[in-house]
Motif scaffolding. Structure first.
Motif, PDB file in Angstrom:
ATOM      1  N   ASN A  77       0.833  -1.209   0.000  1.00 32.04           N
ATOM      2  CA  ASN A  77       0.000   0.000   0.000  1.00 32.04           C
ATOM      3  C   ASN A  77       0.868   1.259   0.000  1.00 32.04           C
ATOM      4  O   ASN A  77       0.576   2.238  -0.700  1.00 32.04           O
ATOM      5  CB  ASN A  77      -0.916   0.011   1.217  1.00 32.04           C
ATOM      6  CG  ASN A  77      -2.077  -0.956   1.076  1.00 32.04           C
ATOM      7  OD1 ASN A  77      -2.471  -1.284  -0.034  1.00 32.04           O
ATOM      8  ND2 ASN A  77      -2.613  -1.414   2.196  1.00 32.04           N
ATOM      9  N   PHE A  78       1.929   1.226   0.808  1.00 36.99           N
ATOM     10  CA  PHE A  78       2.859   2.353   0.834  1.00 36.99           C
ATOM     11  C   PHE A  78       3.523   2.537  -0.522  1.00 36.99           C
ATOM     12  O   PHE A  78       3.616   3.651  -1.046  1.00 36.99           O
ATOM     13  CB  PHE A  78       3.905   2.123   1.920  1.00 36.99           C
ATOM     14  CG  PHE A  78       5.202   2.858   1.691  1.00 36.99           C
ATOM     15  CD1 PHE A  78       5.241   4.239   1.662  1.00 36.99           C
ATOM     16  CD2 PHE A  78       6.382   2.160   1.503  1.00 36.99           C
ATOM     17  CE1 PHE A  78       6.431   4.924   1.441  1.00 36.99           C
ATOM     18  CE2 PHE A  78       7.576   2.826   1.293  1.00 36.99           C
ATOM     19  CZ  PHE A  78       7.596   4.206   1.262  1.00 36.99           C
ATOM     20  N   ALA A  79       3.993   1.434  -1.117  1.00 40.61           N
ATOM     21  CA  ALA A  79       4.622   1.518  -2.426  1.00 40.61           C
ATOM     22  C   ALA A  79       3.628   2.009  -3.473  1.00 40.61           C
ATOM     23  O   ALA A  79       3.981   2.779  -4.380  1.00 40.61           O
ATOM     24  CB  ALA A  79       5.179   0.155  -2.828  1.00 40.61           C
ATOM     25  N   GLY A  80       2.375   1.574  -3.346  1.00 40.36           N
ATOM     26  CA  GLY A  80       1.353   2.043  -4.284  1.00 40.36           C
ATOM     27  C   GLY A  80       1.090   3.525  -4.171  1.00 40.36           C
ATOM     28  O   GLY A  80       0.983   4.239  -5.171  1.00 40.36           O
ATOM     29  N   THR A  81       1.004   4.023  -2.928  1.00 41.23           N
ATOM     30  CA  THR A  81       0.788   5.455  -2.719  1.00 41.23           C
ATOM     31  C   THR A  81       1.983   6.268  -3.201  1.00 41.23           C
ATOM     32  O   THR A  81       1.828   7.315  -3.841  1.00 41.23           O
ATOM     33  CB  THR A  81       0.532   5.734  -1.224  1.00 41.23           C
ATOM     34  OG1 THR A  81      -0.575   4.950  -0.778  1.00 41.23           O
ATOM     35  CG2 THR A  81       0.227   7.207  -0.998  1.00 41.23           C
ATOM     36  N   ALA A  82       3.190   5.774  -2.897  1.00 36.01           N
ATOM     37  CA  ALA A  82       4.402   6.478  -3.332  1.00 36.01           C
ATOM     38  C   ALA A  82       4.515   6.534  -4.836  1.00 36.01           C
ATOM     39  O   ALA A  82       5.107   7.460  -5.394  1.00 36.01           O
ATOM     40  CB  ALA A  82       5.643   5.793  -2.734  1.00 36.01           C
ATOM     41  N   ALA A  83       3.946   5.541  -5.529  1.00 33.28           N
ATOM     42  CA  ALA A  83       3.985   5.529  -6.986  1.00 33.28           C
ATOM     43  C   ALA A  83       2.800   6.248  -7.609  1.00 33.28           C
ATOM     44  O   ALA A  83       2.814   6.551  -8.804  1.00 33.28           O
ATOM     45  CB  ALA A  83       4.037   4.080  -7.489  1.00 33.28           C
ATOM     46  N   LEU A 503       3.047   8.361 -15.468  1.00 33.51           N
ATOM     47  CA  LEU A 503       2.289   7.159 -15.795  1.00 33.51           C
ATOM     48  C   LEU A 503       3.084   5.901 -15.460  1.00 33.51           C
ATOM     49  O   LEU A 503       2.518   4.877 -15.059  1.00 33.51           O
ATOM     50  CB  LEU A 503       1.906   7.151 -17.274  1.00 33.51           C
ATOM     51  CG  LEU A 503       0.808   8.122 -17.710  1.00 33.51           C
ATOM     52  CD1 LEU A 503       0.603   8.050 -19.213  1.00 33.51           C
ATOM     53  CD2 LEU A 503      -0.502   7.814 -16.988  1.00 33.51           C
ATOM     54  N   PHE A 504       4.412   5.968 -15.628  1.00 29.72           N
ATOM     55  CA  PHE A 504       5.272   4.842 -15.268  1.00 29.72           C
ATOM     56  C   PHE A 504       5.104   4.501 -13.792  1.00 29.72           C
ATOM     57  O   PHE A 504       4.953   3.329 -13.408  1.00 29.72           O
ATOM     58  CB  PHE A 504       6.731   5.204 -15.573  1.00 29.72           C
ATOM     59  CG  PHE A 504       7.741   4.208 -15.081  1.00 29.72           C
ATOM     60  CD1 PHE A 504       8.035   3.076 -15.810  1.00 29.72           C
ATOM     61  CD2 PHE A 504       8.406   4.420 -13.883  1.00 29.72           C
ATOM     62  CE1 PHE A 504       8.968   2.155 -15.349  1.00 29.72           C
ATOM     63  CE2 PHE A 504       9.346   3.518 -13.418  1.00 29.72           C
ATOM     64  CZ  PHE A 504       9.624   2.379 -14.150  1.00 29.72           C
ATOM     65  N   TRP A 505       5.094   5.536 -12.957  1.00 28.41           N
ATOM     66  CA  TRP A 505       4.974   5.313 -11.519  1.00 28.41           C
ATOM     67  C   TRP A 505       3.544   4.963 -11.126  1.00 28.41           C
ATOM     68  O   TRP A 505       3.327   4.241 -10.144  1.00 28.41           O
ATOM     69  CB  TRP A 505       5.457   6.540 -10.760  1.00 28.41           C
ATOM     70  CG  TRP A 505       6.917   6.762 -10.955  1.00 28.41           C
ATOM     71  CD1 TRP A 505       7.523   7.695 -11.745  1.00 28.41           C
ATOM     72  CD2 TRP A 505       7.976   5.986 -10.369  1.00 28.41           C
ATOM     73  NE1 TRP A 505       8.885   7.552 -11.687  1.00 28.41           N
ATOM     74  CE2 TRP A 505       9.200   6.522 -10.853  1.00 28.41           C
ATOM     75  CE3 TRP A 505       8.010   4.914  -9.489  1.00 28.41           C
ATOM     76  CZ2 TRP A 505      10.429   6.001 -10.473  1.00 28.41           C
ATOM     77  CZ3 TRP A 505       9.236   4.396  -9.113  1.00 28.41           C
ATOM     78  CH2 TRP A 505      10.429   4.942  -9.604  1.00 28.41           C
ATOM     79  N   ILE A 506       2.567   5.431 -11.891  1.00 28.17           N
ATOM     80  CA  ILE A 506       1.182   5.045 -11.616  1.00 28.17           C
ATOM     81  C   ILE A 506       0.989   3.555 -11.876  1.00 28.17           C
ATOM     82  O   ILE A 506       0.255   2.869 -11.145  1.00 28.17           O
ATOM     83  CB  ILE A 506       0.209   5.881 -12.459  1.00 28.17           C
ATOM     84  CG1 ILE A 506       0.263   7.347 -12.010  1.00 28.17           C
ATOM     85  CG2 ILE A 506      -1.213   5.360 -12.334  1.00 28.17           C
ATOM     86  CD1 ILE A 506      -0.536   8.278 -12.881  1.00 28.17           C
ATOM     87  N   ALA A 507       1.656   3.030 -12.916  1.00 31.20           N
ATOM     88  CA  ALA A 507       1.596   1.586 -13.174  1.00 31.20           C
ATOM     89  C   ALA A 507       2.164   0.820 -11.986  1.00 31.20           C
ATOM     90  O   ALA A 507       1.626  -0.224 -11.575  1.00 31.20           O
ATOM     91  CB  ALA A 507       2.367   1.250 -14.451  1.00 31.20           C
ATOM     92  N   ILE A 508       3.266   1.332 -11.423  1.00 35.79           N
ATOM     93  CA  ILE A 508       3.849   0.707 -10.236  1.00 35.79           C
ATOM     94  C   ILE A 508       2.876   0.802  -9.061  1.00 35.79           C
ATOM     95  O   ILE A 508       2.717  -0.150  -8.285  1.00 35.79           O
ATOM     96  CB  ILE A 508       5.192   1.366  -9.893  1.00 35.79           C
ATOM     97  CG1 ILE A 508       6.215   1.082 -11.011  1.00 35.79           C
ATOM     98  CG2 ILE A 508       5.719   0.890  -8.546  1.00 35.79           C
ATOM     99  CD1 ILE A 508       7.562   1.722 -10.798  1.00 35.79           C
ATOM    100  N   SER A 509       2.212   1.956  -8.947  1.00 34.12           N
ATOM    101  CA  SER A 509       1.231   2.140  -7.873  1.00 34.12           C
ATOM    102  C   SER A 509       0.106   1.126  -7.991  1.00 34.12           C
ATOM    103  O   SER A 509      -0.213   0.407  -7.036  1.00 34.12           O
ATOM    104  CB  SER A 509       0.669   3.559  -7.931  1.00 34.12           C
ATOM    105  OG  SER A 509      -0.440   3.698  -7.065  1.00 34.12           O
ATOM    106  N   LEU A 510      -0.494   1.044  -9.167  1.00 37.66           N
ATOM    107  CA  LEU A 510      -1.616   0.127  -9.357  1.00 37.66           C
ATOM    108  C   LEU A 510      -1.169  -1.316  -9.215  1.00 37.66           C
ATOM    109  O   LEU A 510      -1.927  -2.160  -8.716  1.00 37.66           O
ATOM    110  CB  LEU A 510      -2.241   0.367 -10.737  1.00 37.66           C
ATOM    111  CG  LEU A 510      -2.877   1.743 -10.950  1.00 37.66           C
ATOM    112  CD1 LEU A 510      -3.431   1.869 -12.359  1.00 37.66           C
ATOM    113  CD2 LEU A 510      -3.975   1.997  -9.924  1.00 37.66           C
ATOM    114  N   GLY A 511       0.058  -1.611  -9.645  1.00 36.32           N
ATOM    115  CA  GLY A 511       0.575  -2.959  -9.484  1.00 36.32           C
ATOM    116  C   GLY A 511       0.706  -3.352  -8.029  1.00 36.32           C
ATOM    117  O   GLY A 511       0.403  -4.490  -7.646  1.00 36.32           O
ATOM    118  N   ASN A 512       1.146  -2.416  -7.192  1.00 36.59           N
ATOM    119  CA  ASN A 512       1.253  -2.696  -5.762  1.00 36.59           C
ATOM    120  C   ASN A 512      -0.114  -2.817  -5.102  1.00 36.59           C
ATOM    121  O   ASN A 512      -0.327  -3.685  -4.247  1.00 36.59           O
ATOM    122  CB  ASN A 512       2.077  -1.603  -5.082  1.00 36.59           C
ATOM    123  CG  ASN A 512       3.571  -1.797  -5.252  1.00 36.59           C
ATOM    124  OD1 ASN A 512       4.165  -2.685  -4.666  1.00 36.59           O
ATOM    125  ND2 ASN A 512       4.183  -0.967  -6.084  1.00 36.59           N
TER     126      ASN A 512
END
Length: 614
Positions: A77-83, A503-512
């Motif tokens: 969840n933290f990684a998702g928010t950070a992304a 968008l790259f980091w949003i993909a990481i966010s949604l992935g987490n």
């Protein structure tokens, strides 16, 4: 497009400096000389972030005494928010603040979060007491958890300003070089960027993780905090050398104006000739520095926003932006829409890799970690093999794979980012597939030793059995993440590149976030007696089933990705002549595009990396 500083708009009056003076001032700005400052900044940031988060599963389970599934979900969840916050940071940078100031302010916020968590690891009242004997460990109180969450929130907000802007800011320093070499230079920049990040992560996984496990969490979190301070200073020192693109207004506003104008004219008859749609070079000058987007036949419903009617202009003859948009602005929206299907395919890749910092570390903790004599490898240090394989892959790609490809191919081209991403996805499938078999072997060793009911006892099997899954993950990341960054930077409109990197980091966010959902559902619906992901004893779980379930999802995802790339249409770009780009650089390093027209029309082919005249 990039950082904004208060200054007057460049004028074409006789008082403007001569062309040769402007050219000499331009040469003192940007280019390779800025790379040490930018890359050193991100190296320090990555060192701090990796040292801060790579071993966090240990801090949550061993210091705060969280159950394993709760700790895993907290981290994802933290990684998702950070992304997710980079979307906001990218919009702020592109709209008004500029990338330079966005990076500077975000660095301070990030550092405050690190400082709060470091203090919580030092002060006794901010964490529960250590476990004693066979008594159940006391979990962290609500107040102690709130300190943790507040610290993680600050670092997430700071990440939102750093992640989308540092990469784009560095790549933009090379954007004013020779146009035919720009593609190669930006491609090499992304390789070097990721290589430097790998070196920083490698140092953090060895030095910082060792300090955390053997010296204490006060110093283990304090060292990354100190390094983060150094990164801010280094970045500011490069200020006199940077090229700054002026922010061109909120990209979301322009995209919304296109949608609203298209809806208002939903009944209008679309002309057969795209040249009859509205174009205004002067209006688009600030958002088309290196070239102008041309009309495409995709998403024709949006073309209605550029249909000219009598009600579209004010009495003074100026266009009403909520009724009429230029072709360039319509194509900006189309370009973003085109990237979304390919972008979505990378979300599951992040879900598959998220276990590297959770379940894989828990596996390593139960295994024999002796290296030499009595020296034991910290569980989180196993990520070193991910970084090493990433660095080796990047070096081989640049110095072996690409030269061989260019030597024996029918035409000298570099692998496109689509091929690169596809290879990475295939390797990721192999990584999770192998991880399942390694887990079976680990549990068999525990069963043979009679240790299935003793989760804290070391199983007689070497931790180095985990090397294949860690190494394959690093190879996958070298191909997929670098290709994904290059794809988003290249195919995003130039005035929205911070948004594109976001968008790259949003993909990481949604992935987490997807990882949190999958782990929660698997834990809830796989029963109590033979739960795939148990809270306290991994030896009695079915972690291999979870790995193979993710493998199956990835196979389906790879098929979806291939279909998306086969039907993808590259953005049509009319490249501005080099002299037009250079004329937009003033003595302070700010970039604007003169209102003069483009004398030569060129379309850049992303596959070849060169421009062709039309």
């Amino acid at each position: 497009m990039l950082p904004c500083f208060p200054s007057k708009v460049r004028s074409s009056s006789p008082e403007s400096p001569p062309a040769n003076t402007m050219e000499s001032k331009e040469k003192r700005r940007g280019g390779l000389r800025t790379m040490p400052f930018i890359l050193a900044t991100d190296v320090c940031d990555r060192f701090a972030a990796t040292g801060f988060s790579s071993n966090m599963i240990t801090y949550l389970t061993q210091v705060l005494h969280m159950p394993m599934v709760q700790a895993s979900n907290t981290l994802t969840n933290f990684a998702g928010t950070a992304a997710l916050t980079p979307l906001i940071g990218g919009l702020i940078a592109d709209s008004f603040a500029g990338r330079f100031w966005t990076i500077a302010v975000a660095s301070v916020i990030y550092q405050l979060g690190m400082l709060c968590l470091t203090l919580s690891a030092i002060l006794r009242g901010t964490r529960p007491p250590p476990c004693s004997g066979q008594q159940p460990c006391q979990e962290a109180s609500t107040g102690q958890l709130w300190i943790l969450y507040f610290s993680l929130l600050l670092t997430s907000i700071g990440s939102g300003g750093l992640r989308p802007c540092v990469v784009a800011f560095g790549a933009d320093q090379l954007d004013l070089s020779k146009s035919k070499k720009t593609k190669d230079k930006t491609s090499n920049f992304f390789n070097w960027y990721y290589f430097c990040m790998g070196v920083a992560s490698l140092l953090a996984l060895t030095l910082v993780v060792y300090i955390q496990d053997n010296v204490g969490w006060g110093w283990g979190l304090g060292v990354p905090t100190i390094v983060m301070t150094i990164s801010v200073v280094v970045f500011l020192l490069g200020y006199p050398l940077y090229v700054f693109y002026r922010p061109s207004g909120s990209p979301l506003t322009r995209l919304t104006q296109v949608v609203v104008a298209a809806i208002r004219k939903r009944s209008a008859i679309r002309p057969n000739d795209g040249n009859e749609l509205y174009q205004n070079r002067e209006m688009d000058a600030s958002i088309s520095i290196t070239g102008r987007l041309l009309h495409s036949d995709q998403y024709k419903c949006l073309d209605r926003a550029a249909i000219i009617t009598e009600r579209d202009f004010t009495e003074g003859g100026n266009p009403k932006p909520w009724r009429l948009s230029t072709v360039h602005r319509v194509e900006e929206l189309k370009s973003i829409i085109r990237t979304l299907p390919v972008w979505a395919a990378t979300i599951l890749l992040v879900t598959a890799s998220s276990h590297q910092n959770t379940f894989s570390i828990q596996q390593a903790r139960t295994m024999d970690r002796h290296l030499v004599g009595s020296f034991k490898i910290p569980p989180a240090t196993m990520n070193v093999f991910t970084i090493l394989s990433l660095l080796i892959t990047l070096a081989l790609y640049d110095h072996v794979i690409v030269p061989l490809r260019e030597k024996y191919a029918s035409k000298p081209v570099k692998w496109s980012y689509f091929r690169r991403m596809g290879i990475g996805m295939g390797v990721s499938i192999l990584s999770t597939f192998v991880a399942g078999f390694v887990e079976v072997k680990r549990k068999n060793a525990a069963a043979q030793a009679g240790l299935l009911s003793q989760p804290r006892t070391t199983i007689p099997i070497s931790v180095f059995w985990l090397i294949p899954q860690y190494s394959l993950h690093g190879i996958s990341e070298a191909f997929t993440h670098v290709g994904h960054l290059q794809f988003l930077y290249d195919q995003s409109p130039e005035s929205m590149r911070s948004f594109g990197i976001a968008l790259f980091w949003i993909a990481i966010s949604l992935g987490n976030y997807l990882s949190t959902l999958v782990v929660s559902l698997v834990h809830k619906y796989t029963g109590k007696e033979h739960n795939w992901l148990p809270n306290h004893n991994l030896n009695k779980g079915r972690l291999e089933y979870y790995y193979w379930f993710i493998t199956g999802l990835q196979i389906v995802n790879l098929g979806y990705y291939i279909i998306c790339t086969l039907f993808y249409t590259y953005k049509p770009l009319e490249v501005a002549p080099l002299e037009n780009q250079a004329n937009g650089v003033d003595g302070n390093g700010h970039v604007e595009l003169a209102a003069s027209g483009v004398n030569e029309r060129e379309i850049r082919d992303p596959e070849v990396g060169a421009a062709r005249s039309v």
